[in-house]
Enzyme design. Structure first.
Site, short mmCIF file in Angstrom:
data_model
loop_
_atom_site.label_atom_id
_atom_site.label_comp_id
_atom_site.label_asym_id
_atom_site.label_seq_id
_atom_site.Cartn_x
_atom_site.Cartn_y
_atom_site.Cartn_z
N ASN A 41 -10.29 -2.91 -6.76
CA ASN A 41 -9.51 -1.86 -7.42
C ASN A 41 -10.10 -1.43 -8.76
OD1 ASN A 41 -6.24 -2.99 -6.26
ND2 ASN A 41 -7.66 -1.51 -5.37
N SER A 94 -6.66 -5.76 -6.47
CA SER A 94 -7.78 -6.41 -5.80
C SER A 94 -9.04 -6.36 -6.66
CB SER A 94 -8.06 -5.76 -4.45
OG SER A 94 -8.73 -4.52 -4.63
N THR A 95 -10.02 -7.18 -6.31
CA THR A 95 -11.31 -7.15 -7.00
C THR A 95 -12.00 -5.81 -6.81
OG1 THR A 95 -12.24 -8.24 -5.03
CG2 THR A 95 -11.70 -9.64 -6.92
N ARG A 118 0.01 7.49 -2.97
CA ARG A 118 0.34 8.58 -2.06
C ARG A 118 1.81 8.98 -2.18
NH1 ARG A 118 -1.78 6.05 3.30
NH2 ARG A 118 -2.11 4.26 1.93
N ASP A 131 0.83 -1.20 0.00
CA ASP A 131 0.00 0.00 0.00
C ASP A 131 0.87 1.26 0.00
OD1 ASP A 131 -2.38 1.34 -0.02
OD2 ASP A 131 -2.70 1.24 2.14
N GLY A 132 0.37 2.31 -0.64
CA GLY A 132 1.01 3.62 -0.56
C GLY A 132 1.67 4.10 -1.84
#
Length: 242
Positions: free
Chosen positions: A68, A65-66, A24, A20-21
């Site tokens: 996303n 992911s599903t 950002r 994650d990230g």
């Protein structure tokens, strides 16, 4: 510790990452989100390369992911292009490194070219054993369990499986990960403290680490720090010490 684990305790055999990230990381630099995803892909290479030296045999990464698909069309399209380019550019390197590549998730929604590349790299690396890289692409834990349950139900309906013989060891044989050991450690970067529908069944007894570092900044050194902390944990699997 050079192996990234406690001298008195074994390290994790299987580490799974919620990477994650990326977006950002790019936004903090005033750049497009896709630039962060490209930086994240480069970080995958470093972490996977380090795993055999750190005693990690299996590594699973949550790539898409599903859920996303809810992102903007531009970002989804860019990610799909990135996945295709990653496979094309990394295939020979992964082969030479002794890394076996597998994919989990529902492939039906992915485009034909990407599915072909996934089949290609799986076949190309099928005999590698030094490291096992599993890429979760269009993957969701609930979706996986639902698909597995459908396959199990078909076997019951076809008389191949006795319903009374079903135990908690039966369903895992129908999961995408049926050839893999369960993860010992799940690491999520970026400071978020949730599991986001990732390996729900398989992670029942996994240790979790939620780290503040954004994925593109998650270096080998930071990985070793997490492995050191894992080595200090007392894993009892519901039991107690004698």
């Amino acid at each position: 510790m050079s192996k990234g684990v406690s001298a008195s305790r074994p390290g994790p055999r299987h580490v799974a990452f919620i990477m994650d990230g990326n977006g950002r990381w790019a936004e903090q630099r005033g750049r497009p989100r896709l630039l962060g995803h490209r930086a994240g892909a480069r970080r995958v290479r470093e972490i996977v390369e380090s795993c055999p030296e750190l005693g990690v045999e299996y590594v699973t990464i949550f790539a898409f992911s599903t859920e996303n698909w809810k992102r903007t069309q531009a970002e989804v399209s860019g990610l799909m292009t990135l996945f295709r380019r990653y496979i094309e550019s990394e295939a020979q390197t992964l082969l030479k490194q002794g890394t076996r590549v597998r994919f989990i998730g529902d492939r039906l929604r992915l485009d034909k070219k990407l599915r072909g590349l996934m089949d290609m790299i799986e076949a190309l690396t099928a005999h590698n054993v030094r490291c096992h890289l599993t890429i979760a692409l269009n993957y969701g834990g609930r979706d996986e369990v639902a698909r597995a349950t459908k396959r199990l139900a078909r076997d019951v309906a076809d008389g191949k499986l006795d319903p009374d013989a079903i135990t908690d060891e039966t369903l895992p044989r129908y999961l995408d990960t049926h050839v893999l050991p369960d993860p010992d450690l799940v690491i999520r970067t970026s400071g978020e403290a949730r599991i986001s529908n990732f390996l729900l069944w398989q992670s029942a007894y996994a240790e979790y680490e939620f780290v503040d570092t954004l994925w593109p900044d998650f270096t080998r050194a930071k990985f070793e720090e997490v492995l050191d902390r894992y080595g200090s944990r007392d894993r009892r699997f519901g039991g107690v010490k004698a």
